[in-house]
Structure formats: C-alpha cells, structure tokens
Scaffold this motif. Structure first.
Motif, PDB file in Angstrom:
ATOM      1  N   SER A 168      61.350  73.938   6.501  1.00 56.51           N
ATOM      2  CA  SER A 168      61.589  72.897   5.512  1.00 56.51           C
ATOM      3  C   SER A 168      60.665  73.074   4.328  1.00 56.51           C
ATOM      4  O   SER A 168      59.559  73.611   4.461  1.00 56.51           O
ATOM      5  N   THR A 169      61.122  72.607   3.157  1.00 58.35           N
ATOM      6  CA  THR A 169      60.283  72.585   1.961  1.00 58.35           C
ATOM      7  C   THR A 169      59.546  71.263   1.818  1.00 58.35           C
ATOM      8  O   THR A 169      58.711  71.116   0.934  1.00 58.35           O
ATOM      9  N   ALA A 170      59.861  70.277   2.684  1.00 56.36           N
ATOM     10  CA  ALA A 170      59.147  68.997   2.672  1.00 56.36           C
ATOM     11  C   ALA A 170      57.795  69.166   3.356  1.00 56.36           C
ATOM     12  O   ALA A 170      57.661  69.913   4.338  1.00 56.36           O
ATOM     13  N   VAL A 171      56.780  68.473   2.840  1.00 64.01           N
ATOM     14  CA  VAL A 171      55.413  68.623   3.342  1.00 64.01           C
ATOM     15  C   VAL A 171      54.830  67.235   3.591  1.00 64.01           C
ATOM     16  O   VAL A 171      54.995  66.327   2.780  1.00 64.01           O
ATOM     17  N   ILE A 172      54.150  67.076   4.724  1.00 67.51           N
ATOM     18  CA  ILE A 172      53.386  65.858   4.987  1.00 67.51           C
ATOM     19  C   ILE A 172      51.976  66.110   4.469  1.00 67.51           C
ATOM     20  O   ILE A 172      51.224  66.915   5.017  1.00 67.51           O
ATOM     21  N   GLU A 173      51.613  65.427   3.400  1.00 66.15           N
ATOM     22  CA  GLU A 173      50.325  65.670   2.750  1.00 66.15           C
ATOM     23  C   GLU A 173      49.176  65.007   3.490  1.00 66.15           C
ATOM     24  O   GLU A 173      48.027  65.454   3.384  1.00 66.15           O
ATOM     25  N   GLY A 174      49.422  63.942   4.212  1.00 63.19           N
ATOM     26  CA  GLY A 174      48.350  63.286   4.946  1.00 63.19           C
ATOM     27  C   GLY A 174      48.784  61.937   5.475  1.00 63.19           C
ATOM     28  O   GLY A 174      49.863  61.428   5.167  1.00 63.19           O
ATOM     29  N   ARG A 226      40.962  57.090  22.928  1.00 62.11           N
ATOM     30  CA  ARG A 226      41.459  57.789  21.748  1.00 62.11           C
ATOM     31  C   ARG A 226      42.944  58.039  21.938  1.00 62.11           C
ATOM     32  O   ARG A 226      43.366  58.617  22.944  1.00 62.11           O
ATOM     33  N   TYR A 227      43.729  57.605  20.945  1.00 59.10           N
ATOM     34  CA  TYR A 227      45.177  57.681  21.040  1.00 59.10           C
ATOM     35  C   TYR A 227      45.725  58.518  19.879  1.00 59.10           C
ATOM     36  O   TYR A 227      45.176  58.502  18.771  1.00 59.10           O
ATOM     37  N   LEU A 228      46.808  59.236  20.160  1.00 60.15           N
ATOM     38  CA  LEU A 228      47.441  60.104  19.172  1.00 60.15           C
ATOM     39  C   LEU A 228      48.757  59.482  18.709  1.00 60.15           C
ATOM     40  O   LEU A 228      49.612  59.129  19.538  1.00 60.15           O
ATOM     41  N   VAL A 229      48.908  59.364  17.394  1.00 57.49           N
ATOM     42  CA  VAL A 229      50.137  58.854  16.790  1.00 57.49           C
ATOM     43  C   VAL A 229      50.682  59.956  15.883  1.00 57.49           C
ATOM     44  O   VAL A 229      49.961  60.471  15.024  1.00 57.49           O
ATOM     45  N   ARG A 230      51.948  60.302  16.049  1.00 56.83           N
ATOM     46  CA  ARG A 230      52.567  61.388  15.290  1.00 56.83           C
ATOM     47  C   ARG A 230      53.496  60.841  14.213  1.00 56.83           C
ATOM     48  O   ARG A 230      54.247  59.897  14.469  1.00 56.83           O
ATOM     49  N   PHE A 231      53.420  61.447  13.027  1.00 59.51           N
ATOM     50  CA  PHE A 231      54.397  61.166  11.978  1.00 59.51           C
ATOM     51  C   PHE A 231      55.262  62.407  11.807  1.00 59.51           C
ATOM     52  O   PHE A 231      54.743  63.524  11.675  1.00 59.51           O
ATOM     53  N   GLN A 232      56.593  62.221  11.795  1.00 58.95           N
ATOM     54  CA  GLN A 232      57.518  63.342  11.737  1.00 58.95           C
ATOM     55  C   GLN A 232      58.564  63.148  10.651  1.00 58.95           C
ATOM     56  O   GLN A 232      58.994  62.023  10.388  1.00 58.95           O
ATOM     57  N   LEU A 233      58.947  64.253  10.025  1.00 56.77           N
ATOM     58  CA  LEU A 233      60.153  64.326   9.211  1.00 56.77           C
ATOM     59  C   LEU A 233      61.211  65.020  10.055  1.00 56.77           C
ATOM     60  O   LEU A 233      61.010  66.156  10.502  1.00 56.77           O
ATOM     61  N   SER A 259      49.978  54.824   6.977  1.00 54.03           N
ATOM     62  CA  SER A 259      50.943  55.205   5.953  1.00 54.03           C
ATOM     63  C   SER A 259      50.878  56.712   5.758  1.00 54.03           C
ATOM     64  O   SER A 259      49.793  57.291   5.683  1.00 54.03           O
ATOM     65  N   ALA A 260      52.043  57.348   5.685  1.00 56.30           N
ATOM     66  CA  ALA A 260      52.124  58.803   5.517  1.00 56.30           C
ATOM     67  C   ALA A 260      52.474  59.141   4.075  1.00 56.30           C
ATOM     68  O   ALA A 260      53.268  58.451   3.432  1.00 56.30           O
ATOM     69  N   ARG A 261      51.865  60.219   3.572  1.00 57.29           N
ATOM     70  CA  ARG A 261      52.156  60.738   2.231  1.00 57.29           C
ATOM     71  C   ARG A 261      52.991  62.003   2.373  1.00 57.29           C
ATOM     72  O   ARG A 261      52.569  62.959   3.020  1.00 57.29           O
ATOM     73  N   VAL A 262      54.184  61.979   1.776  1.00 60.64           N
ATOM     74  CA  VAL A 262      55.136  63.088   1.893  1.00 60.64           C
ATOM     75  C   VAL A 262      55.296  63.744   0.534  1.00 60.64           C
ATOM     76  O   VAL A 262      55.476  63.062  -0.483  1.00 60.64           O
ATOM     77  N   GLY A 263      55.221  65.058   0.487  1.00 56.75           N
ATOM     78  CA  GLY A 263      55.392  65.796  -0.753  1.00 56.75           C
ATOM     79  C   GLY A 263      56.360  66.948  -0.574  1.00 56.75           C
ATOM     80  O   GLY A 263      57.144  66.984   0.384  1.00 56.75           O
ATOM     81  N   GLY A 264      56.301  67.916  -1.499  1.00 60.26           N
ATOM     82  CA  GLY A 264      57.250  69.027  -1.454  1.00 60.26           C
ATOM     83  C   GLY A 264      58.613  68.609  -1.967  1.00 60.26           C
ATOM     84  O   GLY A 264      58.767  67.596  -2.648  1.00 60.26           O
ATOM     85  N   THR A 265      59.623  69.367  -1.620  1.00 60.23           N
ATOM     86  CA  THR A 265      61.000  69.085  -2.028  1.00 60.23           C
ATOM     87  C   THR A 265      61.693  68.267  -0.953  1.00 60.23           C
ATOM     88  O   THR A 265      61.686  68.650   0.218  1.00 60.23           O
ATOM     89  N   ALA A 266      62.269  67.129  -1.347  1.00 61.72           N
ATOM     90  CA  ALA A 266      62.923  66.250  -0.377  1.00 61.72           C
ATOM     91  C   ALA A 266      64.099  66.945   0.288  1.00 61.72           C
ATOM     92  O   ALA A 266      64.872  67.651  -0.359  1.00 61.72           O
TER      93      ALA A 266
END
Length: 325
Positions: free
Chosen positions: A5-11, A70-77, A28-35
């Motif tokens: 993908s050209t989409a990027v999770i910036e942070g 300690r817990y892990l939370v995932r953000f996905q496109l 809150s997730a920051r998404v960049g790159g090409t949608a």
C-alpha cells in the motif's frame, strides 16, 4: 493477509503517557501517504470476554482493563477482500501502561482539555485542573498556536477538502508550582468553497417505521447535473453519543444504500436504514457521508442525518398533595 500500500500510518497519539486501571484513555492515529480507495481504519486489542475487540475510525476511546499491566493496541488500515477476508494495508502498535492508582492518582487531579464544537471547523477549548495556572500555551495541531492567561481558547481550522482529519491539540499550563500538560483530539471535516457549483444534489425523506424493531429508514435521491459524472465509492457512518464521542464505520456504498433506480451519471434513488439495534440510549445522532469522485478525480461528498434523537425531556414534577386537614 498483508497487502502492499501507498498509505502510511505516521504515528499514534495518546492524551496521557499512562492510564489508571479501569479509566479511559483517548488514542488517535495519524495517516499519511496516498489514500487507498475503499480502505477502512480500525483498532484491534485483546478482549476480556472475546478473542479481540474492534473499533472503526481514526480515534479510539479505550477503556483500560481493571488489571494493571502493559497492553498492546493495534491500529490498522484494512481492505475488504470479500468472503469474510480482510487484507491489512498498514499497521502500528501502541504499548499502553495500565497502573494501579491510589485515591489521589486518577484523572480527576490531572490537567485535561474540554472540547466544544461551535461550527463545522470551529472549536472552543477549556483547560480544567484543580491547580490554577498563570499562562496557557495551546498547540492546535495544524501549525497554529496561541498563548492565553485564561484557561480558554477558540480556533477555526482551515480544511480545503471535504476529507475528515483528526488533529491533536496539546496544552502546556504553567504556574509557580511547575508545568502541566494535556492532550485532546478534534475531528474536522472540510467544506467545499461556497461559490463552487454543486456536482451532485441530495433529496432526503424519512419514513416512519411501522414497528419498533424495523429501525429508521430514509429515502435518498441523488441527482447529477448534465455534463457531470460521479462514481460513488463508500458511505461513512458517524454515530454521535450524548457525550460527543464519535464512532465511525465505513462500508462500500452499494452495501450501505439499497438502490431502487439508476438515474444516470451517478444519480440514483434508494434508501438507507439505521437498525434499531444501533440506536442505543446513549446515541444522539447518526450521520451518513456518501463519498465519490467526479470525472476529473475531485472528491464529491453528500451527507444527511439518518437518525436524530428527540430532545431530552426533564422528568415530570410530582403532583402536589393537598394540605392535610
């Protein structure tokens, strides 16, 4: 399945560095790159009673477990591949420290930001803390900043496209006792220029359900003028609660809208439904956004309110009893 993908999770931003067990943290997730057309944003984390919990959209109101750790939370496109298969375009993991807190260690004693939306892209901010400050430095997340001597600030965001953006607001409050910091998030949707001719128009009519379990149905008619051509892509449904929290769910437009007649050039007549199971007591409004692109590639968006709760009525006053004889 992982896809290129050209989409990027910036942070991923959080409103605090750690959280007390059983309390709430905003992410809150920051998404960049090409949608990516048709991409869906979601959060995934281990559930207490199920294998995993899911939440759509770029932001998450995460309830910390009652057990410290300690817990892990995932953000996905993600992208729907059909047949109950989902492809992951990009993923980022946030590690969250959940601590056992004493009586004076919870969020009630920390600086926080209260957010009130005053217009489509205008917000009012208020710093809340039991420890008054003398100066407040605001960073609104779009390159703008302000300094105030009172715990109040307002800001109007300039978003040139109809896209939705989640911006991080940071506050630094200083006093003789030191510095406190806080973080909040705002969701901003850009508005098209007022002098731009409409590339599509909308007519909406609500239909009263015949039974309480039928939900809320809205008849939708979209017209595209002569010389225009719009290709629709997706419907984004925002469910707004009374405390102004927003849940977002995105579906392909032909799954979200039942089309009854094709009017040509991207115009159609159909209906959408809000199931009764989706309208919980805490839901204030459900808003649909239909997204597509015209022949030049410019985004076209239409929106409507698919459900709106009635005003909250105060309980009736008790009847006065006649004086005892």
């Amino acid at each position: 399945m992982v896809l290129t993908s050209t989409a990027v999770i910036e942070g991923i931003d959080a409103d605090r560095p750690w959280v007390c067990a059983g309390e709430v943290m905003m992410l809150s997730a920051r998404v960049g790159g090409t949608a990516e057309p048709g991409a869906v944003q979601r959060w995934v984390w281990p559930g207490a009673e199920t294998g995993a919990e899911l939440h759509p959209g770029p932001s998450l109101r995460w309830h910390a477990p009652v057990t410290p750790g300690r817990y892990l939370v995932r953000f996905q496109l993600c992208k729907d591949l059909g047949g109950r298969r989902v492809g992951v375009l990009a993923e980022q993991v946030a590690g969250i420290d959940v601590r056992a807190c004493g009586q004076d260690e919870g969020q009630a004693h920390a600086l926080r930001i209260e957010v009130t939306q005053q217009g489509p892209a205008t917000f009012a901010f208020r710093a809340v803390s039991p420890h008054p400050a003398t100066t407040y430095a605001w960073d609104f997340g779009d390159g703008s900043a302000a300094a105030t001597t009172v715990p109040l600030a307002t800001h109007a965001y300039a978003v040139p496209t109809p896209d939705v953006r989640v911006l991080t607001v940071r506050l630094s409050a200083r006093s003789d006792g030191g510095e406190q910091t806080a973080t909040a998030f705002v969701q901003v949707r850009g508005q098209p220029a007022s002098d731009a001719p409409p590339r599509a128009s909308l007519q909406l009519e609500r239909v009263v359900a015949r039974a309480t379990d039928e939900g809320w149905r809205s008849e939708v008619r979209v017209d595209v003028p002569e010389g225009g051509d719009v290709t629709w892509d997706r419907v984004e449904r925002l469910t707004v609660s009374w405390d102004d929290q927003v849940d977002t769910r995105t579906r392909p437009w032909r799954e979200a809208i039942t089309m009854e007649e094709d009017l040509g050039r991207g115009g159609f007549r159909g209906h959408v439904t809000v199931p009764a199971s989706d309208v919980r007591p805490e839901v204030k409004q459900v808003i649909d956004f239909l997204h597509g692109r015209d022949a030049t590639g410019e985004e076209v968006s239409l929106s409507w309110s698919a459900y709106k709760a009635g005003p909250v009525r105060p309980p009736p006053l008790p009847a006065e009893r006649p004086p005892a004889k």
